[in-house]
Design a protein around this motif. Structure first.
Motif, PDB file in Angstrom:
ATOM      1  N   PHE A  11       0.749  -1.278  -0.209  1.00 17.41           N
ATOM      2  CA  PHE A  11       0.014   0.171  -0.095  1.00 17.41           C
ATOM      3  C   PHE A  11       0.784   1.207  -0.033  1.00 17.41           C
ATOM      4  O   PHE A  11       1.631   1.410   0.908  1.00 17.41           O
ATOM      5  N   GLY A  12       0.732   2.102  -1.050  1.00 19.96           N
ATOM      6  CA  GLY A  12       1.671   3.228  -1.125  1.00 19.96           C
ATOM      7  C   GLY A  12       2.924   3.076  -1.448  1.00 19.96           C
ATOM      8  O   GLY A  12       3.246   1.865  -1.938  1.00 19.96           O
ATOM      9  N   VAL A  13       3.826   3.659  -0.929  1.00 26.74           N
ATOM     10  CA  VAL A  13       5.452   3.519  -1.127  1.00 26.74           C
ATOM     11  C   VAL A  13       6.087   3.249   0.201  1.00 26.74           C
ATOM     12  O   VAL A  13       6.029   4.152   1.007  1.00 26.74           O
ATOM     13  N   PRO A  14       6.621   2.184   0.209  1.00 25.49           N
ATOM     14  CA  PRO A  14       6.794   1.547   1.762  1.00 25.49           C
ATOM     15  C   PRO A  14       8.443   1.981   2.172  1.00 25.49           C
ATOM     16  O   PRO A  14       9.243   1.442   1.851  1.00 25.49           O
ATOM     17  N   THR A  15       8.410   3.548   2.462  1.00 25.05           N
ATOM     18  CA  THR A  15       9.714   3.972   2.754  1.00 25.05           C
ATOM     19  C   THR A  15       9.724   4.133   4.322  1.00 25.05           C
ATOM     20  O   THR A  15       8.776   4.178   4.944  1.00 25.05           O
ATOM     21  N   GLY A  16      10.989   4.542   4.601  1.00 26.81           N
ATOM     22  CA  GLY A  16      11.298   5.007   5.997  1.00 26.81           C
ATOM     23  C   GLY A  16      10.906   3.648   6.920  1.00 26.81           C
ATOM     24  O   GLY A  16      11.634   2.650   6.746  1.00 26.81           O
ATOM     25  N   ARG A  17       9.972   3.723   7.671  1.00 28.53           N
ATOM     26  CA  ARG A  17       9.652   2.761   8.590  1.00 28.53           C
ATOM     27  C   ARG A  17       8.160   2.508   8.356  1.00 28.53           C
ATOM     28  O   ARG A  17       7.066   2.819   8.923  1.00 28.53           O
ATOM     29  N   PRO A  18       7.703   1.438   7.158  1.00 22.77           N
ATOM     30  CA  PRO A  18       6.511   1.322   6.806  1.00 22.77           C
ATOM     31  C   PRO A  18       5.868   0.365   8.026  1.00 22.77           C
ATOM     32  O   PRO A  18       6.537  -0.442   8.558  1.00 22.77           O
ATOM     33  N   LEU A  19       4.580   0.504   7.954  1.00 15.21           N
ATOM     34  CA  LEU A  19       3.978  -0.529   8.865  1.00 15.21           C
ATOM     35  C   LEU A  19       3.585  -1.690   8.086  1.00 15.21           C
ATOM     36  O   LEU A  19       3.280  -1.719   6.959  1.00 15.21           O
ATOM     37  N   VAL A  20       3.792  -2.891   8.716  1.00 17.11           N
ATOM     38  CA  VAL A  20       4.013  -4.154   8.411  1.00 17.11           C
ATOM     39  C   VAL A  20       3.239  -4.991   9.173  1.00 17.11           C
ATOM     40  O   VAL A  20       3.131  -4.817  10.391  1.00 17.11           O
ATOM     41  N   ARG A  21       2.225  -6.014   8.509  1.00 15.68           N
ATOM     42  CA  ARG A  21       1.638  -6.808   9.199  1.00 15.68           C
ATOM     43  C   ARG A  21       1.893  -8.258   8.652  1.00 15.68           C
ATOM     44  O   ARG A  21       1.699  -8.457   7.272  1.00 15.68           O
ATOM     45  N   MET A  22       2.420  -9.322   9.213  1.00 18.75           N
ATOM     46  CA  MET A  22       2.418 -10.657   8.846  1.00 18.75           C
ATOM     47  C   MET A  22       1.136 -11.415   9.195  1.00 18.75           C
ATOM     48  O   MET A  22       0.912 -11.531  10.267  1.00 18.75           O
ATOM     49  N   HIS A  23       0.419 -11.705   8.413  1.00 17.77           N
ATOM     50  CA  HIS A  23      -0.906 -12.319   8.404  1.00 17.77           C
ATOM     51  C   HIS A  23      -0.807 -13.814   8.063  1.00 17.77           C
ATOM     52  O   HIS A  23      -0.799 -14.151   6.693  1.00 17.77           O
ATOM     53  N   SER A  24      -1.175 -14.575   8.814  1.00 20.58           N
ATOM     54  CA  SER A  24      -1.192 -16.199   8.414  1.00 20.58           C
ATOM     55  C   SER A  24      -2.391 -16.446   7.915  1.00 20.58           C
ATOM     56  O   SER A  24      -3.372 -16.031   8.703  1.00 20.58           O
ATOM     57  N   GLU A  25      -2.495 -17.127   6.824  1.00 16.65           N
ATOM     58  CA  GLU A  25      -3.728 -17.293   6.229  1.00 16.65           C
ATOM     59  C   GLU A  25      -4.687 -18.361   7.025  1.00 16.65           C
ATOM     60  O   GLU A  25      -4.270 -19.135   7.898  1.00 16.65           O
ATOM     61  N   CYS A  26      -5.855 -17.707   7.049  1.00 16.60           N
ATOM     62  CA  CYS A  26      -6.855 -18.838   7.864  1.00 16.60           C
ATOM     63  C   CYS A  26      -8.086 -18.510   7.285  1.00 16.60           C
ATOM     64  O   CYS A  26      -8.933 -17.929   7.065  1.00 16.60           O
ATOM     65  N   LEU A  27      -8.254 -19.730   6.328  1.00 18.44           N
ATOM     66  CA  LEU A  27      -9.719 -19.854   5.469  1.00 18.44           C
ATOM     67  C   LEU A  27     -10.797 -19.754   6.351  1.00 18.44           C
ATOM     68  O   LEU A  27     -11.686 -18.922   5.600  1.00 18.44           O
ATOM     69  N   THR A  28     -10.845 -20.414   7.443  1.00 17.95           N
ATOM     70  CA  THR A  28     -12.182 -20.420   8.264  1.00 17.95           C
ATOM     71  C   THR A  28     -12.373 -18.982   8.697  1.00 17.95           C
ATOM     72  O   THR A  28     -13.668 -18.523   8.580  1.00 17.95           O
ATOM     73  N   GLY A  29     -11.492 -18.255   8.955  1.00 12.86           N
ATOM     74  CA  GLY A  29     -11.714 -16.829   9.416  1.00 12.86           C
ATOM     75  C   GLY A  29     -11.753 -15.784   8.586  1.00 12.86           C
ATOM     76  O   GLY A  29     -12.721 -14.830   8.607  1.00 12.86           O
ATOM     77  N   ASP A  30     -10.658 -15.824   7.416  1.00 14.31           N
ATOM     78  CA  ASP A  30     -10.403 -14.778   6.567  1.00 14.31           C
ATOM     79  C   ASP A  30     -11.663 -14.888   5.745  1.00 14.31           C
ATOM     80  O   ASP A  30     -12.070 -13.891   4.947  1.00 14.31           O
TER      81      ASP A  30
END
Length: 200
Positions: free
Chosen positions: A42-61
């Motif tokens: 999302f956008g241009v990830p420069t400096g200290r971009p916000l990052v989320r590592m999201h593990s796949e969850c078929l049932t929840g997602d």
């Protein structure tokens, strides 16, 4: 081992509540585990971009299961990262790395009184089998080496740091409790030190 960008394509995103945005979906060559992980940029990830590592969850997602908080966390992460600029790493690590069928087997054991971690162990599986080597490779391939991490899980930051990614700040996710997932969230706090503020 390094990874390289394979494809980058712009896609629109829309959620059931009407929220919509756009992201660049990025795929990779040379990931350590060979899985088809994808980065949403999302956008241009420069400096200290916000990052989320999201593990796949078929049932929840996908199906909106209330047994976990994965779907609401994904929805929250997309909006927050879209606003701040950054990267959501969607990691193909269903059930904390044990796979969909094993996760559903673990659900059956949870219905008999075990918590989510105990159920994994009863099946002869690790409490948490996730490895974030590929996540670090993805960030490096995107030119990102310093981040603010959107997570309540301290293991994610520790593993990224071991692979040379600097986590400057831990940004907590929201707490999405329901009658169905309270014991699941409490187990995450008790077993793996998640920083989740639970009432009671």
């Amino acid at each position: 081992m390094s990874a390289t960008v394979r494809t980058r394509v712009r896609i629109p995103l829309r959620f059931n509540d009407g929220y919509s945005t756009t992201a660049d979906a990025v795929t990779f060559r040379g990931l350590a585990d060979g899985a088809e992980h994808v980065a949403l940029v999302f956008g241009v990830p420069t400096g200290r971009p916000l990052v989320r590592m999201h593990s796949e969850c078929l049932t929840g997602d996908v199906f909106g299961s209330a047994r976990c908080d994965c779907g609401p966390q994904l929805r929250e992460a997309v909006e927050r990262i879209s606003t701040a600029g950054g990267v959501l790493l969607y990691l193909r690590q269903e059930g904390r790395g044990i796979g969909l069928y094993n996760k559903l087997d673990a659900y059956a054991l949870q219905d008999r009184g075990l918590d989510t971690f105990e159920a994994n162990m009863a099946l002869g599986l690790p409490e948490d089998g996730r490895d974030y080597t590929a996540a670090a490779q993805m960030l490096t391939a995107l030119g990102v080496d310093t981040i603010d991490l959107l997570s309540n899980n301290p293991d994610k930051a520790d593993q990224l740091a071991a692979h040379g990614i600097v986590v400057r700040d831990h940004v907590p996710t929201g707490v999405f409790t329901t009658a169905n997932n309270l014991s699941y969230l409490r187990a995450k706090v008790e077993h793996s030190g998640h920083t989740i503020a639970l009432a009671g």
